[in-house]
Design a protein around this motif. Structure first.
Motif, PDB file in Angstrom:
ATOM      1  N   ARG A   1       0.844  -1.189   0.000  1.00 21.02           N
ATOM      2  CA  ARG A   1       0.000   0.000   0.000  1.00 21.02           C
ATOM      3  C   ARG A   1       0.878   1.237   0.000  1.00 21.02           C
ATOM      4  O   ARG A   1       1.936   1.261   0.617  1.00 21.02           O
ATOM      5  N   GLN A   2       0.437   2.258  -0.692  1.00 20.95           N
ATOM      6  CA  GLN A   2       1.147   3.529  -0.708  1.00 20.95           C
ATOM      7  C   GLN A   2       0.938   4.215   0.640  1.00 20.95           C
ATOM      8  O   GLN A   2      -0.161   4.222   1.179  1.00 20.95           O
TER       9      GLN A   2
ATOM     10  N   LEU B   1      -8.600   8.403   1.643  1.00 20.29           N
ATOM     11  CA  LEU B   1      -7.380   7.761   1.163  1.00 20.29           C
ATOM     12  C   LEU B   1      -7.274   6.328   1.684  1.00 20.29           C
ATOM     13  O   LEU B   1      -6.906   5.410   0.936  1.00 20.29           O
TER      14      LEU B   1
ATOM     15  N   ALA C   1      -9.434   4.143  -0.215  1.00 15.43           N
ATOM     16  CA  ALA C   1      -8.886   3.899  -1.552  1.00 15.43           C
ATOM     17  C   ALA C   1      -7.665   2.986  -1.515  1.00 15.43           C
ATOM     18  O   ALA C   1      -7.049   2.723  -2.545  1.00 15.43           O
TER      19      ALA C   1
ATOM     20  N   PHE D   1      -4.827   3.376   0.634  1.00 15.26           N
ATOM     21  CA  PHE D   1      -3.597   3.981   1.138  1.00 15.26           C
ATOM     22  C   PHE D   1      -3.407   3.668   2.620  1.00 15.26           C
ATOM     23  O   PHE D   1      -4.376   3.452   3.344  1.00 15.26           O
TER      24      PHE D   1
ATOM     25  N   VAL E   1      -8.327  12.213  -4.094  1.00 17.32           N
ATOM     26  CA  VAL E   1      -7.865  10.823  -4.059  1.00 17.32           C
ATOM     27  C   VAL E   1      -7.175  10.466  -5.370  1.00 17.32           C
ATOM     28  O   VAL E   1      -6.091   9.857  -5.369  1.00 17.32           O
ATOM     29  N   THR E   2      -7.753  10.851  -6.492  1.00 19.07           N
ATOM     30  CA  THR E   2      -7.152  10.575  -7.798  1.00 19.07           C
ATOM     31  C   THR E   2      -5.780  11.230  -7.901  1.00 19.07           C
ATOM     32  O   THR E   2      -4.828  10.611  -8.403  1.00 19.07           O
TER      33      THR E   2
ATOM     34  N   GLN F   1      -3.351   9.178  -5.955  1.00 21.56           N
ATOM     35  CA  GLN F   1      -3.068   7.939  -6.693  1.00 21.56           C
ATOM     36  C   GLN F   1      -2.071   8.199  -7.825  1.00 21.56           C
ATOM     37  O   GLN F   1      -1.111   7.449  -7.999  1.00 21.56           O
ATOM     38  N   GLU F   2      -2.284   9.249  -8.570  1.00 21.12           N
ATOM     39  CA  GLU F   2      -1.388   9.584  -9.673  1.00 21.12           C
ATOM     40  C   GLU F   2      -0.020  10.003  -9.177  1.00 21.12           C
ATOM     41  O   GLU F   2       1.009   9.627  -9.756  1.00 21.12           O
TER      42      GLU F   2
ATOM     43  N   THR G   1       1.543   9.053  -6.533  1.00 22.97           N
ATOM     44  CA  THR G   1       2.303   7.956  -5.932  1.00 22.97           C
ATOM     45  C   THR G   1       2.479   6.761  -6.868  1.00 22.97           C
ATOM     46  O   THR G   1       3.089   5.773  -6.475  1.00 22.97           O
ATOM     47  N   SER G   2       1.970   6.863  -8.081  1.00 22.49           N
ATOM     48  CA  SER G   2       2.048   5.715  -8.988  1.00 22.49           C
ATOM     49  C   SER G   2       3.402   5.587  -9.668  1.00 22.49           C
ATOM     50  O   SER G   2       3.682   4.575 -10.296  1.00 22.49           O
TER      51      SER G   2
END
Length: 130
Positions: A3-4, A27, A30, A32, A120-121, A124-125, A127-128
């Motif tokens: 998990r991030q 988060l 989602a 995290f 949240v998006t 996600q972006e 940390t991807s």
């Protein structure tokens, strides 16, 4: 899959933490892992926690002014510590201060009214990876 991990904190004298805690919940929902440092946290504490926790991102919030100043100090402290994690901010400050923190290396800033989905998006972006 790991998990991030995100470190969240309130900066300056701002004691209004409902929003950042709500973001933390979303988060977590989602997928995290969230480390919430609390209110009125110093930039040095945020930097130390991000490094110690091997954070994938840092989220900073301030609604009482000073966000640009503190965010720029946090980014500089992270870079001095050898961390290039993205720093995302949310809150209110003068436009010139927001410009200043963006120029200092803040990844993304959210103003009032930004939806949880957008936030949240963005995490996600951020940390991807590349």
């Amino acid at each position: 899959m790991n998990r991030q991990r995100v470190v969240l904190a309130k900066l300056g004298l701002d004691g209004h933490d409902v929003g950042v805690r709500l973001i933390g919940k979303h988060l977590v929902d989602a997928g995290f892992e969230v480390v919430y440092l609390g209110k009125r946290v110093s930039t040095a504490t945020i930097v130390a926690a991000a490094v110690q926790e091997d954070a994938d991102a840092v989220g900073l919030s301030c609604l009482s002014g000073g966000l640009g100043h503190f965010a720029a100090l946090t980014v500089a402290g992270l870079r001095r510590a050898g961390s290039d994690v993205p720093v995302l901010t949310g809150g209110i400050d003068e436009p010139a201060e927001i410009d200043r923190m963006m120029a200092a290396g803040v990844h993304l800033h959210f103003g009032p009214g930004t939806s949880m989905t957008e936030i949240v998006t963005a995490f996600q972006e951020a940390t991807s990876g590349p």
